[in-house]
Scaffold this motif. Structure first.
Motif, short mmCIF file in Angstrom:
data_model
loop_
_atom_site.label_atom_id
_atom_site.label_comp_id
_atom_site.label_asym_id
_atom_site.label_seq_id
_atom_site.Cartn_x
_atom_site.Cartn_y
_atom_site.Cartn_z
N GLU A 1 -6.67 8.59 -2.12
CA GLU A 1 -5.22 8.75 -2.28
C GLU A 1 -4.45 7.47 -1.94
OE1 GLU A 1 -3.79 11.61 -3.56
OE2 GLU A 1 -5.91 11.96 -3.94
N THR A 2 -5.17 6.37 -1.74
CA THR A 2 -4.54 5.10 -1.35
C THR A 2 -4.42 4.18 -2.56
OG1 THR A 2 -5.44 5.27 0.88
CG2 THR A 2 -4.71 3.10 0.16
N ILE A 3 -3.20 3.71 -2.82
CA ILE A 3 -2.92 2.81 -3.93
C ILE A 3 -2.55 1.45 -3.38
CG2 ILE A 3 -1.56 2.42 -6.02
CD1 ILE A 3 -3.20 5.00 -6.09
N ALA A 4 -3.22 0.39 -3.85
CA ALA A 4 -2.90 -0.97 -3.46
C ALA A 4 -2.24 -1.67 -4.65
CB ALA A 4 -4.16 -1.73 -3.04
N ILE A 5 -1.05 -2.22 -4.43
CA ILE A 5 -0.34 -2.98 -5.45
C ILE A 5 -0.39 -4.44 -5.02
CG2 ILE A 5 1.83 -3.31 -6.69
CD1 ILE A 5 1.50 -0.13 -4.76
N SER A 6 -1.14 -5.26 -5.75
CA SER A 6 -1.42 -6.62 -5.33
C SER A 6 -0.68 -7.63 -6.19
CB SER A 6 -2.93 -6.88 -5.40
OG SER A 6 -3.64 -5.93 -4.64
N VAL A 7 -0.32 -8.74 -5.58
CA VAL A 7 0.40 -9.81 -6.26
C VAL A 7 -0.36 -11.12 -6.04
CG1 VAL A 7 2.56 -11.10 -6.44
CG2 VAL A 7 2.61 -8.65 -5.91
N ASN A 8 -0.59 -11.84 -7.14
CA ASN A 8 -1.19 -13.17 -7.09
C ASN A 8 -0.22 -14.11 -7.79
OD1 ASN A 8 -2.92 -15.35 -6.89
ND2 ASN A 8 -4.37 -14.64 -8.44
N VAL B 1 0.85 -1.19 0.00
CA VAL B 1 0.00 0.00 0.00
C VAL B 1 0.89 1.24 0.00
CG1 VAL B 1 -1.76 1.30 1.25
CG2 VAL B 1 -1.90 -1.18 1.14
N ARG B 2 0.51 2.21 -0.84
CA ARG B 2 1.23 3.47 -0.93
C ARG B 2 0.23 4.62 -0.96
NH1 ARG B 2 5.18 0.68 -0.30
NH2 ARG B 2 7.21 0.83 -1.34
N HIS B 3 0.66 5.78 -0.49
CA HIS B 3 -0.08 7.01 -0.77
C HIS B 3 0.25 7.42 -2.20
CE1 HIS B 3 -1.17 11.29 -0.63
NE2 HIS B 3 -1.99 10.94 0.37
N ARG B 4 -0.72 7.99 -2.87
CA ARG B 4 -0.52 8.33 -4.28
C ARG B 4 0.73 9.21 -4.49
NH1 ARG B 4 -4.12 7.89 -8.39
NH2 ARG B 4 -5.74 7.37 -6.88
N SER B 5 1.02 10.08 -3.54
CA SER B 5 2.17 10.98 -3.68
C SER B 5 3.50 10.24 -3.61
CB SER B 5 2.13 12.07 -2.59
OG SER B 5 2.25 11.48 -1.30
N GLN B 6 3.49 9.00 -3.13
CA GLN B 6 4.72 8.22 -3.01
C GLN B 6 5.07 7.46 -4.29
OE1 GLN B 6 3.17 6.06 0.54
NE2 GLN B 6 5.16 6.57 1.44
N MET B 7 4.22 7.49 -5.28
CA MET B 7 4.44 6.69 -6.49
C MET B 7 5.45 7.39 -7.39
SD MET B 7 2.70 4.08 -5.79
CE MET B 7 2.82 3.18 -7.32
N PRO B 8 6.59 6.74 -7.71
CA PRO B 8 7.68 7.42 -8.43
C PRO B 8 7.57 7.31 -9.94
CG PRO B 8 8.40 5.26 -7.72
CD PRO B 8 6.96 5.39 -7.28
N GLY B 9 6.61 7.97 -10.54
CA GLY B 9 6.50 7.89 -11.99
C GLY B 9 5.50 8.90 -12.52
N PRO B 10 5.41 9.01 -13.84
CA PRO B 10 4.44 9.95 -14.42
C PRO B 10 3.01 9.54 -14.15
CG PRO B 10 5.45 8.60 -16.13
CD PRO B 10 6.20 8.32 -14.86
N THR B 11 2.78 8.22 -14.03
CA THR B 11 1.47 7.71 -13.63
C THR B 11 1.70 6.55 -12.68
OG1 THR B 11 1.24 6.01 -15.36
CG2 THR B 11 0.52 8.26 -15.92
N VAL B 12 0.68 6.19 -11.93
CA VAL B 12 0.77 5.05 -11.02
C VAL B 12 1.07 3.77 -11.80
CG1 VAL B 12 -0.61 3.60 -9.48
CG2 VAL B 12 -0.70 6.09 -9.25
N THR B 13 0.38 3.57 -12.92
CA THR B 13 0.57 2.35 -13.71
C THR B 13 2.01 2.21 -14.19
OG1 THR B 13 -1.73 2.53 -14.46
CG2 THR B 13 -0.27 1.06 -15.71
N VAL B 14 2.56 3.28 -14.73
CA VAL B 14 3.94 3.24 -15.23
C VAL B 14 4.92 2.97 -14.10
CG1 VAL B 14 5.76 4.63 -16.29
CG2 VAL B 14 3.46 4.66 -17.25
N ALA B 15 4.70 3.59 -12.95
CA ALA B 15 5.59 3.38 -11.80
C ALA B 15 5.61 1.91 -11.39
CB ALA B 15 5.15 4.25 -10.63
N VAL B 16 4.44 1.29 -11.34
CA VAL B 16 4.39 -0.12 -10.92
C VAL B 16 5.03 -1.01 -11.99
CG1 VAL B 16 2.86 -2.04 -10.35
CG2 VAL B 16 2.39 0.23 -9.44
N LEU B 17 4.77 -0.75 -13.26
CA LEU B 17 5.40 -1.55 -14.31
C LEU B 17 6.92 -1.47 -14.23
CD1 LEU B 17 2.99 -0.63 -17.24
CD2 LEU B 17 3.43 -2.96 -16.44
N ALA B 18 7.45 -0.28 -13.99
CA ALA B 18 8.91 -0.12 -13.88
C ALA B 18 9.45 -0.86 -12.66
CB ALA B 18 9.27 1.36 -13.82
#
Length: 408
Positions: free
Chosen positions: A381-388, A215-232
């Motif tokens: 403002e809460t982002i969940a990055i989930s892994v299955n 879990v991250r706050h949106r402001s903690q995501m290091p990229g131009p978008t949340v999706t791109v940050a997670v892919l990287a």
């Protein structure tokens, strides 16, 4: 039922595809029965949640027919392990109990109290909405989940494609495809990313299955978008695990198609390279460019013509085609080595029994050639990055989660 939705329905008999949408709430409801009654009431007010499937003739497409919402569609679970990890471990096992949507279209699972929910100081409540892929793609499913928990926004309108004459639709699809090829050769569109070698993540899922969430706050995501940050970050984590074998890493990213939806599933998969050999800034730029190129390809007339042609396929022909699919056949190459499904579920304006929403997540299902999937879902403002993951793909999911956490 639209052809694309029917394909998901028939394919589910070979590759289980129920989705599990998780919503976590801060606290325990003062009146659990009243909270469940409210979910059922809202479901009854949504026409798309008051139906089931009638598949009566092999010569026609299945039909959506009315069905009452029953209170037994909401199941309360008494957890042996009331921790957040214990709750996720129980959810893993629910994938073995797929819905028969000829009898019941959806099910809600309630877990309370749950301790250690990210962002919740005391006890929390986890509500899981189980639904078949035939009912909704990601954007529509998120809107349905939000409706169940209090958002007064109607679902996106679906306008079915009128029945057409397949040969004419096929000719038009062929014509526009030739235009797509010419536009690509002329440099007006970027070509698709193409296939790549298999990695352990593409092995048939075997062994223990596990789910985890960062879990991250949106402001903690290091990229131009949340999706791109997670892919990287996924690129970093997987290349750390697999070394040089991961140089050709790629991911499948579900993306909503432009325009008014013509079926409940109104999306396609965009394939992006993950470029682990590049530094962070260059990798982020390449991933963002791949996503933008995929979106432009979706906007080409060839894609709409192909959808119209597919919608005109006679039901017996599509049934036959699905019957030929062999889930045990092994590919020699794949489009993606993992899946990253990302969706913003809007403001944190939802509740269950008066409890405010704390986070939302989805764990995309595994498939015969995909033993590792990721979900990226935001609420407020809460982002969940989930892994299955299956053990055959990721031997130590906590080690992988630590690598992903560090990369983010």
């Amino acid at each position: 039922m639209a052809a694309v939705d029917a394909e998901f329905y028939w394919m589910a008999a070979k590759v289980p595809s129920d989705d599990f949408q998780l919503w976590a709430f801060d606290g325990e409801p003062a009146d659990l029965g009243a909270a469940i009654d409210e979910v059922c009431r809202r479901a009854r007010a949504c026409p798309d949640l008051t139906m089931r499937v009638h598949d009566g003739s092999p010569l026609t497409y299945p039909q959506w027919v009315p069905a009452p919402v029953r209170r037994e569609q909401v199941v309360c679970h008494d957890l042996v392990d009331r921790s957040w990890h214990g709750c996720l471990a129980t959810i893993v096992g629910l994938a073995d109990d797929q819905l028969d949507i000829r009898q019941m279209l959806w099910r809600v699972h309630v877990f309370t109290p749950v301790f250690g929910v990210p962002g919740v100081d005391g006890p929390g409540t986890v509500v899981l909405w189980q639904y078949p892929h035939a009912l909704a793609g990601g954007v529509r499913a998120s809107a349905m989940g939000a409706w169940l928990f209090g958002r007064a926004v109607p679902l996106p309108e679906v306008r079915p494609i009128p029945a057409g004459f397949l040969p004419w639709r096929a000719l038009d699809a062929a014509r526009t495809h030739r235009q797509l090829v010419r536009d690509t050769q002329a440099g007006l569109l970027a070509p698709g990313i193409g296939y790549r070698p298999l990695l352990p993540t593409n092995a048939p899922p075997a062994g223990a299955r596990s789910m985890r969430t960062l879990v991250r706050h949106r402001s903690q995501m290091p990229g131009p978008t949340v999706t791109v940050a997670v892919l990287a970050a996924v690129s970093t984590a997987l290349s750390d695990l697999f070394g040089d074998a991961a140089d050709s890493l790629g991911a499948e990213v579900p993306m909503a198609k432009p325009g008014v939806p013509h079926a409940y599933n109104h999306f396609g998969n965009v394939v992006v390279g993950l470029y682990p050999q590049l530094d962070w800034d260059a990798r982020v730029q390449r991933i963002a460019a791949d996503l933008a190129d995929g979106r432009r390809r979706f906007e080409h007339p060839a894609k709409r013509s192909a959808d119209r042609a597919f919608a005109a396929v006679p039901a017996p022909l599509l049934r036959w085609g699905v019957s030929l699919f062999d889930p045990d056949a092994r590919p020699t190459q794949v489009l993606g080595n993992t899946v990253v499904s990302s969706n913003n579920r809007g403001p944190a304006d939802l509740n269950f029994g008066g409890l405010p929403v704390a986070l939302t997540a989805t764990y995309p299902p595994l498939s015969p050639a995909m033993g590792l999937t990721h979900g990226v879902h935001g609420i407020g403002e809460t982002i969940a990055i989930s892994v299955n993951a299956a053990e055959s793909a990721i031997a130590d999911i906590d080690d992988y989660l630590d690598r992903l956490d560090a990369a983010l």
